[in-house]
Write a protein that holds these residues in place. Structure first.
Motif, PDB file in Angstrom:
ATOM      1  N   SER A 103       2.072   2.158  -3.663  1.00 36.87           N
ATOM      2  CA  SER A 103       1.083   2.576  -4.404  1.00 36.87           C
ATOM      3  C   SER A 103       0.590   3.982  -4.079  1.00 36.87           C
ATOM      4  O   SER A 103      -0.371   4.498  -4.726  1.00 36.87           O
ATOM      5  CB  SER A 103      -0.046   1.520  -4.509  1.00 36.87           C
ATOM      6  OG  SER A 103      -0.632   1.726  -3.366  1.00 36.87           O
ATOM      7  N   ARG A 104       1.170   4.502  -3.055  1.00 36.26           N
ATOM      8  CA  ARG A 104       0.623   5.942  -2.682  1.00 36.26           C
ATOM      9  C   ARG A 104       1.201   6.982  -3.474  1.00 36.26           C
ATOM     10  O   ARG A 104       2.485   6.883  -3.907  1.00 36.26           O
ATOM     11  CB  ARG A 104       1.036   6.228  -1.196  1.00 36.26           C
ATOM     12  CG  ARG A 104       0.283   5.306  -0.170  1.00 36.26           C
ATOM     13  CD  ARG A 104      -0.161   5.665   1.212  1.00 36.26           C
ATOM     14  NE  ARG A 104      -0.480   7.004   1.345  1.00 36.26           N
ATOM     15  CZ  ARG A 104      -0.876   7.736   2.437  1.00 36.26           C
ATOM     16  NH1 ARG A 104      -0.856   6.711   3.525  1.00 36.26           N
ATOM     17  NH2 ARG A 104      -1.056   8.734   2.556  1.00 36.26           N
ATOM     18  N   LYS A 105       0.530   8.165  -3.452  1.00 41.01           N
ATOM     19  CA  LYS A 105       1.002   9.297  -4.411  1.00 41.01           C
ATOM     20  C   LYS A 105       2.383   9.696  -3.722  1.00 41.01           C
ATOM     21  O   LYS A 105       3.409  10.132  -4.712  1.00 41.01           O
ATOM     22  CB  LYS A 105      -0.069  10.316  -4.425  1.00 41.01           C
ATOM     23  CG  LYS A 105       0.305  11.470  -5.578  1.00 41.01           C
ATOM     24  CD  LYS A 105      -0.548  12.733  -5.582  1.00 41.01           C
ATOM     25  CE  LYS A 105      -2.084  11.964  -5.825  1.00 41.01           C
ATOM     26  NZ  LYS A 105      -2.851  13.328  -5.801  1.00 41.01           N
ATOM     27  N   ASN A 106       2.484   9.993  -2.436  1.00 41.99           N
ATOM     28  CA  ASN A 106       3.569  10.512  -1.945  1.00 41.99           C
ATOM     29  C   ASN A 106       4.170   9.603  -0.806  1.00 41.99           C
ATOM     30  O   ASN A 106       3.885   9.791   0.421  1.00 41.99           O
ATOM     31  CB  ASN A 106       3.232  11.678  -1.199  1.00 41.99           C
ATOM     32  CG  ASN A 106       2.973  13.042  -1.979  1.00 41.99           C
ATOM     33  OD1 ASN A 106       3.703  13.037  -2.981  1.00 41.99           O
ATOM     34  ND2 ASN A 106       1.853  13.634  -1.915  1.00 41.99           N
ATOM     35  N   PRO A 107       4.794   8.402  -1.066  1.00 41.78           N
ATOM     36  CA  PRO A 107       5.237   7.505  -0.160  1.00 41.78           C
ATOM     37  C   PRO A 107       6.091   8.122   0.968  1.00 41.78           C
ATOM     38  O   PRO A 107       6.279   7.398   1.886  1.00 41.78           O
ATOM     39  CB  PRO A 107       5.761   6.411  -0.855  1.00 41.78           C
ATOM     40  CG  PRO A 107       5.935   7.041  -2.269  1.00 41.78           C
ATOM     41  CD  PRO A 107       5.093   8.042  -2.378  1.00 41.78           C
ATOM     42  N   ARG A 146       0.746  -1.365  -0.027  1.00 37.63           N
ATOM     43  CA  ARG A 146      -0.025  -0.083   0.059  1.00 37.63           C
ATOM     44  C   ARG A 146       0.885   1.242  -0.089  1.00 37.63           C
ATOM     45  O   ARG A 146       0.355   2.231  -0.503  1.00 37.63           O
ATOM     46  CB  ARG A 146      -0.917  -0.091   1.268  1.00 37.63           C
ATOM     47  CG  ARG A 146      -2.168  -0.941   1.018  1.00 37.63           C
ATOM     48  CD  ARG A 146      -3.047  -0.869   2.016  1.00 37.63           C
ATOM     49  NE  ARG A 146      -3.953  -1.761   2.099  1.00 37.63           N
ATOM     50  CZ  ARG A 146      -5.101  -2.217   3.082  1.00 37.63           C
ATOM     51  NH1 ARG A 146      -4.992  -1.280   4.196  1.00 37.63           N
ATOM     52  NH2 ARG A 146      -5.819  -3.104   3.066  1.00 37.63           N
ATOM     53  N   LYS A 168       6.027  10.546   2.487  1.00 38.74           N
ATOM     54  CA  LYS A 168       5.240  11.236   3.587  1.00 38.74           C
ATOM     55  C   LYS A 168       4.448  10.321   4.431  1.00 38.74           C
ATOM     56  O   LYS A 168       3.553  10.601   5.261  1.00 38.74           O
ATOM     57  CB  LYS A 168       4.178  12.283   3.212  1.00 38.74           C
ATOM     58  CG  LYS A 168       5.145  13.341   2.419  1.00 38.74           C
ATOM     59  CD  LYS A 168       3.846  14.331   2.177  1.00 38.74           C
ATOM     60  CE  LYS A 168       4.890  15.731   1.396  1.00 38.74           C
ATOM     61  NZ  LYS A 168       4.069  16.526   0.852  1.00 38.74           N
ATOM     62  N   CYS A 169       4.461   9.050   4.269  1.00 37.77           N
ATOM     63  CA  CYS A 169       3.737   7.813   5.198  1.00 37.77           C
ATOM     64  C   CYS A 169       4.652   7.451   6.073  1.00 37.77           C
ATOM     65  O   CYS A 169       5.723   7.320   6.493  1.00 37.77           O
ATOM     66  CB  CYS A 169       3.595   6.639   4.114  1.00 37.77           C
ATOM     67  SG  CYS A 169       2.840   7.105   2.603  1.00 37.77           S
TER      68      CYS A 169
END
Length: 60
Positions: free
Chosen positions: A47-51, A44, A53-54
């Motif tokens: 697949s995020r737009k801004n990994p 997941r 910042k996760c």
């Protein structure tokens, strides 16, 4: 042996400790800290737009 975790948000270290200690520090459930280290969470994240910042968990 007690499993320790490190939790990061981007490049920033949020906490290090057991899942219970990290959960208390971040005000979440201990299961969430464990979930951050699973392959599902890693997919997941990718697949995020801004990994960058996760929130990410790593078993130590």
């Amino acid at each position: 042996m007690v499993q320790e975790f490190a939790v990061y948000k981007g490049e920033t270290l949020l906490c290090i400790g057991t899942k219970e200690e990290c959960a208390e520090e971040l005000n979440v459930q201990p299961e969430y800290i464990y979930w951050l280290t699973t392959p599902t969470a890693k997919r997941r994240l990718a697949s995020r737009k801004n990994p960058d910042k996760c929130t990410v968990g790593i078993k130590l």
